[in-house]
Design an enzyme around this catalytic site. Structure first.
Site, PDB file in Angstrom:
ATOM      1  N   ASP A  31       0.779  -1.280   0.069  1.00  0.00           N
ATOM      2  CA  ASP A  31      -0.046  -0.140   0.060  1.00  0.00           C
ATOM      3  C   ASP A  31       0.686   1.208  -0.021  1.00  0.00           C
ATOM      4  O   ASP A  31       0.522   2.359   0.442  1.00  0.00           O
ATOM      5  CB  ASP A  31      -1.012  -0.023   1.287  1.00  0.00           C
ATOM      6  N   LYS A  89       1.887   2.088  -5.091  1.00  0.00           N
ATOM      7  CA  LYS A  89       2.271   1.535  -6.335  1.00  0.00           C
ATOM      8  C   LYS A  89       1.551   1.703  -7.617  1.00  0.00           C
ATOM      9  O   LYS A  89       1.701   2.267  -8.548  1.00  0.00           O
ATOM     10  CB  LYS A  89       2.529   0.177  -6.081  1.00  0.00           C
ATOM     11  N   GLY A 138      -4.467  -4.154  -3.855  1.00  0.00           N
ATOM     12  CA  GLY A 138      -5.492  -3.172  -4.096  1.00  0.00           C
ATOM     13  C   GLY A 138      -4.691  -1.762  -4.614  1.00  0.00           C
ATOM     14  O   GLY A 138      -3.943  -1.549  -3.726  1.00  0.00           O
ATOM     15  N   HIS A 139      -4.642  -1.536  -5.929  1.00  0.00           N
ATOM     16  CA  HIS A 139      -3.865  -0.570  -6.439  1.00  0.00           C
ATOM     17  C   HIS A 139      -4.705   0.488  -6.926  1.00  0.00           C
ATOM     18  O   HIS A 139      -5.675   0.383  -7.623  1.00  0.00           O
ATOM     19  CB  HIS A 139      -2.786  -1.000  -7.699  1.00  0.00           C
ATOM     20  N   GLN A 169       1.969  -6.138  -3.204  1.00  0.00           N
ATOM     21  CA  GLN A 169       2.415  -6.041  -1.785  1.00  0.00           C
ATOM     22  C   GLN A 169       3.669  -5.557  -1.565  1.00  0.00           C
ATOM     23  O   GLN A 169       3.943  -4.533  -2.196  1.00  0.00           O
ATOM     24  CB  GLN A 169       2.516  -7.627  -1.477  1.00  0.00           C
TER      25      GLN A 169
END
Ligand code: GDP
Ligand code: IMO
Ligand code: MG
Length: 432
Positions: free
Chosen positions: A13, A16, A40-41, A223
């Site tokens: 988080d 990225k 989750g990007h 990650q």
């Protein structure tokens, strides 16, 4: 040939998604190599917010190719849901999204077994995203996983699935006392398989062919270094190689074909889930950072644990990943801080450590050494030029860069695409 890996330098988080979206404008192919829809990007532009879980962020840039490599574990239900969301948002994916035939599939029984395993761990639970990621990688390593390519051959798929189900059912009953729930699964997966068939191919051939043809490739890490299965805070990690090396193993690209590694870090640190976190802030301070930084999981909505920047973690990440340039995100979140603490090392039983401890139990017992730096207490939100940053913010960036011996190539001052400073004269600036 230009091929750059973007990697999370902390516990995930780091921003990225925003960074990859920005850089993607200068690359032809954007590829995911590890993890699954535990990622989750977040990407925000023109007032729209997208949270991508499986599909590389490059898909949001028209004309770019997005590739899901063999190192990714794919839940076809999640993949098709994400495709639908993108198409509803007006993003045309046809001919631009590619999925490796060697990627392993996640099945509902993986989630079922993960839930049972987490419950059995009790207070020692990992705090996973409950997406079935770990059990899918377990099957891959145990050599009874089922891959995307199998799904493309229905009779072979049925045969493999039947065999795996009977094995798993026995394990599930014996270990957790419950039968495996598999009703309607084969038909559902075969129908999803037909939907994704046009995307499926050999991702290694695609990426290497693109590089041969002089195209550029951006590897989108998921990650972060401290969640890596080998180098993270084991066992409080994810089940894949989140480090830069994962780009090679997860896409079938040789290390000689990679030109640089961009490490992404926040101006502070966060972590979701359990496990040691030496610079974690006390509740009151963490609440301020969490509120200002909107630190709630993009996938699970869980509040993220917040802490000061940890240069011991970043020093480790620089070594493990071979980071050539750093991106510091969320600088604006610190705009109200009077003073900023930065961890410059750890003491363990009174002795200053030279290296990151290998054991999570030891890391949980270290005492961070802090250096206090002045805050800037002025608005940096949306600043686009380094010349417009307050002196103390520039000094903070310089302190990080000098300590680590790595350039800060980019600074992010807000979640939107254009709230970005590219630092002149850096390697990163030359890659854009
Ligand atoms: P990722 O998993 O590394 O892609 O990061 P996430 O998307 O899970 O979390 C990063 C969060 O921070 C998202 O909500 C982003 O929109 C937001 N974000 C990224 N960069 C910045 C920044 O510079 N400032 C602020 N305020 N928010 C940012
Ligand atoms: P992005 O790509 C932050 C964490 C989970 C849990 C541990 C194991 O958005 O940075 P898993 O479901 O993978 O078995 O959970 O890893 N985790 C993440 N934390 N960002 C992520 O991805 C994460 N993916 C997994 O919270 O602690
Ligand atoms: Mg995330």
């Amino acid at each position: 040939m230009k091929s750059i890996v973007v990697v999370g330098a902390q516990w995930g988080d780091e921003g990225k998604g925003k960074v990859v979206d920005y850089l993607a404008a200068s690359f032809d192919y954007i590829a995911r190599c590890a993890g699954g829809h535990n990622a989750g990007h977040t990407v925000i532009f023109n007032g729209d917010r997208f949270v991508l879980q499986l599909i590389p962020c490059g898909i949001l840039r028209s004309g770019k190719h997005a590739v899901i490599g063999s190192g990714v574990v794919v839940d076809p239900v999640a993949l098709v849901a994400e495709l639908d969301t993108l198409e509803k948002g007006g993003i045309d994916v046809i001919g631009r999204l590619h999925l490796s035939n060697r990627a392993h599939l996640i099945f509902p029984y993986h989630r079922q077994m993960e839930k049972a395993a987490e419950a059995a761990r009790g207070a020692g639970k990992i705090g996973t995203t409950s997406r079935g990621i770990g059990p899918a990688y377990e099957d891959k390593m145990a050599r009874h996983g089922i891959r995307v390519g199998d799904l493309m051959n229905p009779p072979r798929f049925r045969e493999k699935l039947e065999r795996v189900i009977s094995e798993k059912d026995a394990v599930c009953r014996a270990t957790y006392g419950v039968p495996l729930d598999t009703a309607g699964m084969a038909e559902q997966y075969l129908a999803l398989g037909e939907r994704i068939r046009p995307l499926v191919g050999d991702a290694s051939v695609l990426i290497n062919g693109a590089l041969d043809a002089g195209r550029s490739v951006l590897f989108e890490g998921a990650q972060g270094t401290m969640l890596d299965i080998d180098f993270g805070t084991y066992p409080y990690v994810t089940s894949s190689n989140a480090i830069a090396g994962g780009a090679c193993t997860g896409l079938g690209v040789g290390p000689t074909r990679i030109n640089g590694v961009v490490g992404v870090t926040k101006a502070y640190t966060t972590r979701v889930g359990s496990g040691p976190f030496p610079t974690e802030m006390p509740d009151l301070e963490a609440t301020e950072v969490r509120d200002r930084g909107k630190e709630y999981g993009a996938v699970t909505g869980r509040p993220r644990r917040c802490g000061w920047l940890d240069l011991a973690v970043l020093q480790y990440a620089v070594r493990i990943n071979g980071i050539s340039s750093l991106v510091v995100t969320k600088l604006d979140v610190f705009d109200t801080q009077k003073e900023i603490q930065v961890c410059t090392g750890y003491r363990y039983k009174g002795t200053l450590l030279k290296q990151m401890p290998a054991s999570a139990e030891d890391l949980a017992e270290v005492t961070p050494e802090y250096r206090a730096l002045p805050g800037w207490q002025s608005d940096t939100y949306g600043v686009k030029e380094s010349g417009k940053l307050p002196r103390a913010a520039v000094d903070y960036m310089k302190f990080i860069s000098d300590f680590l011996g790595v350039e800060v190539g980019m600074i992010s001052t807000g979640p939107e695409r254009d709230a970005t400073i590219v630092c002149a004269g850096t390697k990163l600036a030359a890659w854009i």
